[in-house]
Design a protein around this motif. Structure first.
Motif, short mmCIF file in Angstrom:
data_model
loop_
_atom_site.label_atom_id
_atom_site.label_comp_id
_atom_site.label_asym_id
_atom_site.label_seq_id
_atom_site.Cartn_x
_atom_site.Cartn_y
_atom_site.Cartn_z
N UNK A 180 0.85 -1.20 0.00
CA UNK A 180 0.00 0.00 0.00
C UNK A 180 0.88 1.25 0.00
N UNK A 181 2.14 1.08 0.46
CA UNK A 181 3.15 2.13 0.42
C UNK A 181 2.95 3.21 1.47
N UNK A 182 2.51 2.75 2.67
CA UNK A 182 2.49 3.62 3.83
C UNK A 182 3.77 3.47 4.63
N UNK A 183 3.73 3.92 5.89
CA UNK A 183 4.91 3.86 6.74
C UNK A 183 4.66 2.91 7.91
N UNK A 184 5.72 2.41 8.57
CA UNK A 184 5.54 1.43 9.65
C UNK A 184 4.78 2.02 10.85
N UNK A 185 4.07 1.15 11.55
CA UNK A 185 3.38 1.58 12.76
C UNK A 185 2.13 0.80 13.09
N UNK A 186 1.51 0.19 12.08
CA UNK A 186 0.35 -0.66 12.36
C UNK A 186 0.18 -1.69 11.25
N UNK A 187 -0.54 -2.75 11.59
CA UNK A 187 -0.93 -3.76 10.62
C UNK A 187 -2.45 -3.85 10.60
N UNK A 188 -2.97 -4.77 9.82
CA UNK A 188 -4.42 -4.93 9.77
C UNK A 188 -4.78 -6.36 9.43
N UNK A 189 -5.99 -6.72 9.85
CA UNK A 189 -6.54 -8.04 9.58
C UNK A 189 -7.86 -7.85 8.85
N UNK A 190 -8.01 -8.54 7.73
CA UNK A 190 -9.27 -8.55 6.99
C UNK A 190 -9.80 -9.98 7.06
N UNK A 191 -11.00 -10.15 7.57
CA UNK A 191 -11.48 -11.51 7.78
C UNK A 191 -13.00 -11.58 7.65
N UNK A 239 -18.22 -0.28 17.46
CA UNK A 239 -19.15 0.38 18.37
C UNK A 239 -18.93 1.88 18.44
N UNK A 240 -17.68 2.31 18.28
CA UNK A 240 -17.33 3.71 18.51
C UNK A 240 -16.83 4.42 17.25
N UNK A 241 -17.29 3.96 16.10
CA UNK A 241 -17.02 4.65 14.83
C UNK A 241 -15.54 4.89 14.57
N UNK A 242 -14.74 3.85 14.77
CA UNK A 242 -13.33 3.94 14.42
C UNK A 242 -12.40 4.21 15.57
N UNK A 243 -12.92 4.29 16.78
CA UNK A 243 -12.06 4.56 17.95
C UNK A 243 -11.18 3.35 18.25
N UNK A 244 -9.90 3.60 18.51
CA UNK A 244 -8.97 2.55 18.92
C UNK A 244 -9.07 2.35 20.43
N UNK A 245 -8.81 1.13 20.89
CA UNK A 245 -8.87 0.87 22.34
C UNK A 245 -7.79 1.62 23.08
N UNK A 246 -6.58 1.57 22.55
CA UNK A 246 -5.45 2.25 23.16
C UNK A 246 -4.90 3.27 22.16
N UNK A 247 -3.82 3.95 22.49
CA UNK A 247 -3.33 5.06 21.68
C UNK A 247 -3.17 4.67 20.21
N UNK A 248 -3.84 5.42 19.36
CA UNK A 248 -3.76 5.20 17.92
C UNK A 248 -2.50 5.86 17.36
N UNK A 249 -1.80 5.20 16.44
CA UNK A 249 -0.64 5.81 15.77
C UNK A 249 -1.12 6.80 14.70
N UNK A 250 -1.62 7.93 15.15
CA UNK A 250 -2.40 8.84 14.30
C UNK A 250 -1.67 9.28 13.03
N UNK A 251 -0.42 9.68 13.17
CA UNK A 251 0.29 10.20 12.01
C UNK A 251 0.49 9.12 10.95
N UNK A 252 0.78 7.91 11.41
CA UNK A 252 0.97 6.77 10.51
C UNK A 252 -0.34 6.41 9.83
N UNK A 253 -1.43 6.46 10.58
CA UNK A 253 -2.75 6.13 10.03
C UNK A 253 -3.14 7.14 8.95
#
Length: 367
Positions: free
Chosen positions: A194-205, A233-247
């Protein structure tokens, strides 16, 4: 901003516009971020992954490996059994994660230059009815081999198993549809095709799989169900600190993928890059480790020169000084190095790389 290109399978060279997307600070309570960025990313990922209904996505902080561990530890119950197909460092890592998590596991081991044999896999399934899940790596970046994910997915469907695909280095760069390949769970990372930067991964299932996994997780922070449920439930809210700049950078990278023409067009660019790379390296006397028929368009391993003066670190530094960063080898029984061609890299860059290699064959002077 950089004086070199990262010719690696990730992290990789990103566009200036992806970098610039990280310049703004975001509030994680605002709809502008949660709905406008996070939820938009989740929807875009599912649309890229399949044209069929019934799938969902969830983002997870950390490396791609963290997302693999999150998926395995959250979706495989203690009563289940996992079949791991291993032909490289990343297949081996899946097995290692399963061991850490005390998942009952059967591992089929191949050498790093062997293509997994579907007949072997089917024989194991026929002889072990306790197996509930199958996991394999799509593009094994140890060597650059593209594994037979579609055929294994068909086996999973035939024998009613859950198919978990590590598509870390292939999703976004190689066209495939999860539903058509019978992939139930797919894991990838922001800093790959996708050509983003490191900081998070994702699962599609498949949504029903994650919806039924409450309480399975062996980890608090890597609880995939809890993360998915919170985002739902919370329209995109992360449980813990989101890596905002990377996202936010990843959102920009998704926009640029669309502008390029989607995965099909990116795949064409990567294939052209790889063709130029292999053809040029062969003309200079380098031999690919693998047969062309099993090459992915992501990264290629080349056998190291046999000249007595050759030293990888010297070669690496010479190329870096001319603007190109390559990877050392990761194969246990072959001396080799790896060159990737994904990221914000184009045909002209590959031609410049070949010229740089041609000007740094210093060991030939010692023969």
């Amino acid at each position: 901003m950089n004086d070199y290109l990262l010719l690696t399978p990730g992290p990789l060279s990103t566009s200036d516009t992806v970098k610039k997307a990280m310049l703004k600070d975001w509030c994680t309570w605002d709809d502008e971020y949660n709905q406008g960025v996070v939820q938009a990313i989740r929807a875009k990922l599912v649309a890229l992954a399949t044209a069929h209904p019934g799938y969902t996505s969830v983002l997870m902080q950390g490396s791609g490996t963290a997302s693999v561990e999150s998926a395995l530890g959250s979706l495989i119950k203690s009563s289940d059994k996992l079949l791991v197909i291993n032909n490289g460092a990343y297949g081996e890592r899946i097995g290692e994660i399963a061991t850490y998590l005390n998942i009952n596991t059967h591992i089929i081991n191949y050498t790093e230059t062997q293509l997994p044999n579907v007949t072997d896999i089917e024989a194991v399934l026929l002889n072990d009815s306790d197996i509930t899940h199958i996991a394999m790596v799509h593009c094994e970046t140890t060597t650059g081999m593209l594994n037979p994910a579609e055929a294994v997915g068909q086996l999973a469907k035939t024998y009613n198993k859950v198919f978990v695909l590590d598509a870390m280095s292939s999703f976004g760069g190689i066209p495939f549809d999860l539903a058509d390949w019978h992939v139930d769970v797919m894991i990838s990372s922001a800093n790959k095709c996708i050509q983003g930067v490191p900081g998070f991964g994702f699962v599609i299932c498949k949504q029903h799989i994650i919806a039924q996994s409450e309480g399975v997780s062996r980890s608090l922070s890597l609880d995939l169900f809890a993360q998915w449920h919170c985002m739902e439930k919370n329209n995109g809210k992360w449980r813990f600190t989101s890596p905002t700049h990377v996202v936010r950078a990843f959102y920009q990278a998704l926009v640029e993928l669309e502008e390029e023409g989607g995965i099909t067009e990116r795949y064409k660019r990567y294939k052209e890059n790889q063709h130029i790379l292999v053809a040029g390296m062969k003309k200079l006397g380098f031999s690919p480790l693998l047969n062309t028929s099993v090459h992915s368009p992501i990264i290629t391993s080349f056998l190291s020169p046999t000249g007595q003066g050759y030293d990888f670190k010297t070669f690496y530094n010479a190329l870096k000084n001319q603007g190109f960063v390559i990877y050392p080898g990761k194969v246990s029984d072959a001396d080799c190095f790896r060159i990737g061609n994904i990221g914000h890299v184009f045909a002209a860059d590959m031609h410049r790389l070949i010229d740089a290699v041609a000007s740094n064959l210093y060991w030939q002077d010692t023969v």
